[in-house]
Design a protein around this motif. Structure first.
Motif, PDB file in Angstrom:
ATOM      1  N   GLU A 157       1.872   2.410  26.404  1.00 36.40           N
ATOM      2  CA  GLU A 157       0.475   1.968  25.955  1.00 36.40           C
ATOM      3  C   GLU A 157      -0.015   1.521  27.421  1.00 36.40           C
ATOM      4  N   GLU A 158       0.327   0.482  28.007  1.00 34.36           N
ATOM      5  CA  GLU A 158      -0.209  -0.154  29.102  1.00 34.36           C
ATOM      6  C   GLU A 158      -0.302   0.762  30.356  1.00 34.36           C
ATOM      7  N   GLU A 171       5.198  -0.158  24.154  1.00 34.90           N
ATOM      8  CA  GLU A 171       4.039  -0.973  24.546  1.00 34.90           C
ATOM      9  C   GLU A 171       3.681  -0.414  26.144  1.00 34.90           C
ATOM     10  N   GLN A 209      -6.980  -1.154  33.853  1.00 29.18           N
ATOM     11  CA  GLN A 209      -6.747  -2.573  33.735  1.00 29.18           C
ATOM     12  C   GLN A 209      -7.126  -3.210  32.573  1.00 29.18           C
ATOM     13  N   ALA A 210      -6.592  -4.467  32.158  1.00 33.24           N
ATOM     14  CA  ALA A 210      -7.217  -5.198  31.203  1.00 33.24           C
ATOM     15  C   ALA A 210      -8.659  -5.177  31.142  1.00 33.24           C
ATOM     16  N   TYR A 242      -1.383   6.992  36.119  1.00 33.49           N
ATOM     17  CA  TYR A 242      -0.428   6.368  35.237  1.00 33.49           C
ATOM     18  C   TYR A 242       0.602   5.864  35.938  1.00 33.49           C
ATOM     19  N   ILE A 259       4.639   9.925  29.483  1.00 32.97           N
ATOM     20  CA  ILE A 259       3.225   9.351  29.393  1.00 32.97           C
ATOM     21  C   ILE A 259       2.451   9.672  28.123  1.00 32.97           C
ATOM     22  N   PHE A 260       2.536  10.961  27.864  1.00 33.24           N
ATOM     23  CA  PHE A 260       1.831  11.123  26.670  1.00 33.24           C
ATOM     24  C   PHE A 260       2.364  11.303  25.408  1.00 33.24           C
ATOM     25  N   ARG A 313      -1.704   3.648  30.395  1.00 32.79           N
ATOM     26  CA  ARG A 313      -2.776   4.576  30.050  1.00 32.79           C
ATOM     27  C   ARG A 313      -4.052   3.973  30.429  1.00 32.79           C
ATOM     28  N   TYR A 314      -4.438   2.838  30.558  1.00 36.72           N
ATOM     29  CA  TYR A 314      -5.552   2.203  30.913  1.00 36.72           C
ATOM     30  C   TYR A 314      -5.520   1.582  32.532  1.00 36.72           C
TER      31      TYR A 314
END
Lengths: 556, 107
Positions: free
Chosen positions: A543-544, A540, A549-550, A95, A464-465, A546-547
């Motif tokens: 949120e970003e 936001e 990439q798009a 993260y 983060i969580f 956590r993944y």
């Protein structure tokens, strides 16, 4: 000059030459290179660099000695200093890499606010500084014994070498030098261990063979007035509760140490951060799985040679260590008690810090191996110190100067100059600390973990969580965590001329970090719940990260 | 991970339908819970809380509890991180969020 000194000089000059060459070749001009090596470090190289960064003088020089002394309870260091990587790999590294900036306080500042950033920068400086002191002392042991130089010289030479490549190459120079240092360190550690395993255990895998000598070791230890190696909860006064808390504190602290976390910023991708953690722990485990074996074999050798001996017929390797002040003999007659504590009054007192460095001599290995051991010890001290200097310098130049004072207006050139100046200042401060070294190497370092566990770890995890964690909560959490841990350490240790008090419930100051972390978690959650949640923009951002990439539809 | 339907979601441009994110995060957290449970039981469990009971069993000279505390826990940690990285690769793939270079290879 003795043969051993010749080989020691040769290996030290050779390895220092390699480090400086690498640093010169990877010198940098931009802040992105200086702080995160342009996020272009290959995964395996990054793993080796993390391992070298991680394995300090305490791991290399002190840990096997601590285990030999503490026996079963010494496992707290083994589990604590490796278990933290699991937390790091799964809860933080991917993260923080996705978020992708330069420092830990910077993440904290973006996620919470500028006040928390300053608290975080100051915590990063205190933690890294505590840790640097241990490295400087470790380098001193090597120089004092193998070259007959005073510890002052050791500190100065080490500082000059680090200064050269850290100022020149920043993170890039440090990373590639650390890869070389890892290789030197692990070879130096494994050769004597494998040799002694073959000698005593009859098979060259120390991690497996040391089981076969445990019953003899237990018997000899009891004979010399020590506890059994294999018995749990006798090495530490606090018993099971303390062992549990110390293990947990070291794990949480490992995951909260800024100089380790920033290494995951240097990988190319989020996926790279996950695999870097795997390689790092694999490389680290080579040394950590061997350390208890080295401790057990060396202790066995030591006790075997003391068994029935008088002061005069001890083996030759004892003499020079006695002159360097690490071995004390209190008896002329037959040796009946052995200890590692200076004040214990035992017949033979051997400092923990020399067990690894003396292990080639104790098992009668030739002079070149002893020289290699010295180079390995220096590599361990240098690689960790350089990584810590980078954290101190980036906290001062990037988090405090660039973000707070210059308000992000400074040019690349000015930023680089401030970064290098801060690095120079950090080296000078480390020299002063190294010239006035505190007690056992491994123990000093352990306190940095308590602080890492009780300040950074909880607010990074919650950041983060849990989207609702806010700045007021994080600031309150960090400060109460710091107060609980720092307060308890000051209460139980002789610091700043204060008197040391008894441990409450047997909890040692090393174990208080887990409690500090718990307090930090609770305070952050409670305060965040009673104050305004973070802005949509911050939520936001959480949120970003956590993944990876798009989502790209065409990849399906 | 095949139960995730890609057909409808993959037609949307990235950033519009974000429902996959909740699903992805839920899977991520589930991985963490499982692996961290193992993490805690080999170290704090076998190496500290139950070390005395396990020490009654001896293997190759090692009391089992001591072996966990000094060797077994560390082996498990290394494997756990590898399993984590591989497992997350699969999840990333099934959600189409794995990081790839231009030629489609993993970067």
């Amino acid at each position: 000059m003795s043969e051993m000194q010749f080989w020691t000089f040769l290996f030290l000059i050779l390895t220092f030459g390699i480090y400086i060459t690498i640093a010169w070749r990877s010198r940098v001009k931009e802040t992105k290179e200086f702080y995160v090596a342009s996020q272009g470090v290959p995964t395996i190289a990054n793993g080796a660099a993390i391992a070298a960064d991680w394995m300090s003088a305490a791991s290399f020089i002190g840990m096997a000695g601590m285990i030999a002394f503490l026996g079963s309870d010494g496992s707290v260091y083994l589990m604590g200093w490796t278990g933290g990587y699991v937390l790091l790999a799964m809860l933080l590294a991917p993260y923080l890499r996705k978020w992708g900036k330069f420092t830990v306080p910077e993440f904290v500042g973006d996620r919470y606010d500028d006040k928390v950033r300053v608290v975080a920068a100051i915590c990063a400086i205190i933690i890294s500084f505590t840790y640097v002191v241990g490295q400087m002392t470790g380098g001193g042991v090597v120089f004092a014994r193998f070259l007959g130089l005073s510890a002052e010289w050791a500190v100065l030479v080490a500082a000059v070498v680090i200064f050269f490549y850290a100022v020149l190459g920043g993170m890039k120079g440090i990373t590639y030098t650390q890869v070389a240092q890892y290789v030197v360190m692990i070879i130096a550690y494994l050769i004597p261990a494998v040799a002694v395993s073959q000698q005593i255990g009859g098979f060259p895998l120390p991690q497996v063979t040391y089981g076969t000598i445990l019953s003899e070791l237990d018997a000899l230890r009891v004979q010399f007035g020590l506890d059994e190696f294999t018995e749990a909860f006798v090495g530490r006064d606090g018993g099971q509760l303390d062992v549990f808390l110390v293990t947990l504190s070291l794990m949480l602290g490992t995951a909260g140490l800024p100089h380790v976390i920033i290494r995951f910023y240097t990988t190319k991708t989020v996926r790279g951060a996950r695999y870097s953690a795997f390689w790092a722990l694999l490389f680290i485990s080579l040394l950590y799985l061997t350390a208890p074996a080295v401790g057990a074999f060396t202790k066995l050798n030591l006790l075997r040679s003391a068994d029935g001996s008088t002061a005069n017929d001890l083996p030759d390797w004892i003499g020079p260590w006695e002159e360097a002040g690490y071995v004390t003999l209190n008896s002329e007659g037959v040796i009946e008690t052995v200890s590692n504590e200076v004040g214990s009054g035992a017949d033979l007192i051997v400092s923990n810090d020399i067990l690894v460095l003396a292990s080639p001599e104790i098992s009668g290995l030739p002079a070149p191996i002893i020289g290699l051991m010295a180079a390995g010890g220096m590599a361990a001290a240098l690689s960790t110190a350089a990584g810590l200097m980078l954290v101190i310098s980036s906290a001062v130049s990037h988090d405090i100067y660039f973000r707070m004072i210059a308000k992000e207006q400074a040019s690349e050139k000015t930023q680089m100059r401030v970064g290098r100046l801060a690095m120079a200042a950090a080296v000078i401060v480390a020299i002063f600390a190294g010239l006035n070294p505190p007690a056992f190497v491994a123990q000093v370092v352990a306190f940095a973990f308590g602080l890492g566990a009780s300040t950074f770890f909880p607010i990074l995890i919650l950041g983060i969580f849990w989207k609702k964690a806010n700045a007021t909560g994080a600031a309150a959490g960090m400060l109460t965590g710091l107060l609980v841990s720092g307060g308890y350490m000051i209460y139980t240790l002789e610091l700043f001329g204060l008197q040391a008090n008894d441990h409450i419930f047997g909890i040692s100051p090393e174990g208080v970090g887990a409690i500090g972390a718990l307090v930090n978690f609770v305070v952050t959650i409670v305060v965040s719940n009673f104050t305004r949640p973070p802005s949509d923009h911050v939520q936001e951002m959480v949120e970003e990260i956590r993944y990876p990439q798009a989502r790209i539809p065409s990849s399906q | 991970m095949s139960e995730v339907a890609h057909d409808s979601a993959s037609q949307d441009p990235p950033g519009e339908d974000l429902s996959w994110r909740r699903e992805y995060w839920k899977k991520n957290v589930r991985v963490l819970v499982v692996l961290l449970a193992v993490w805690a039981s080999v170290s704090l469990g076998a190496g500290v809380l139950f070390i005395e009971q396990l020490n009654n069993i001896e293997i190759l000279g090692f009391p089992l509890g001591l072996w966990f505390a000094q060797q077994g826990a560390i082996y498990t940690f290394v494997i756990l991180i590898l399993v984590y990285a591989l497992w997350m690769d699969r999840i990333d793939d099934s959600f189409g969020v794995s990081e790839r270079k231009g030629n489609g290879e993993r970067s």
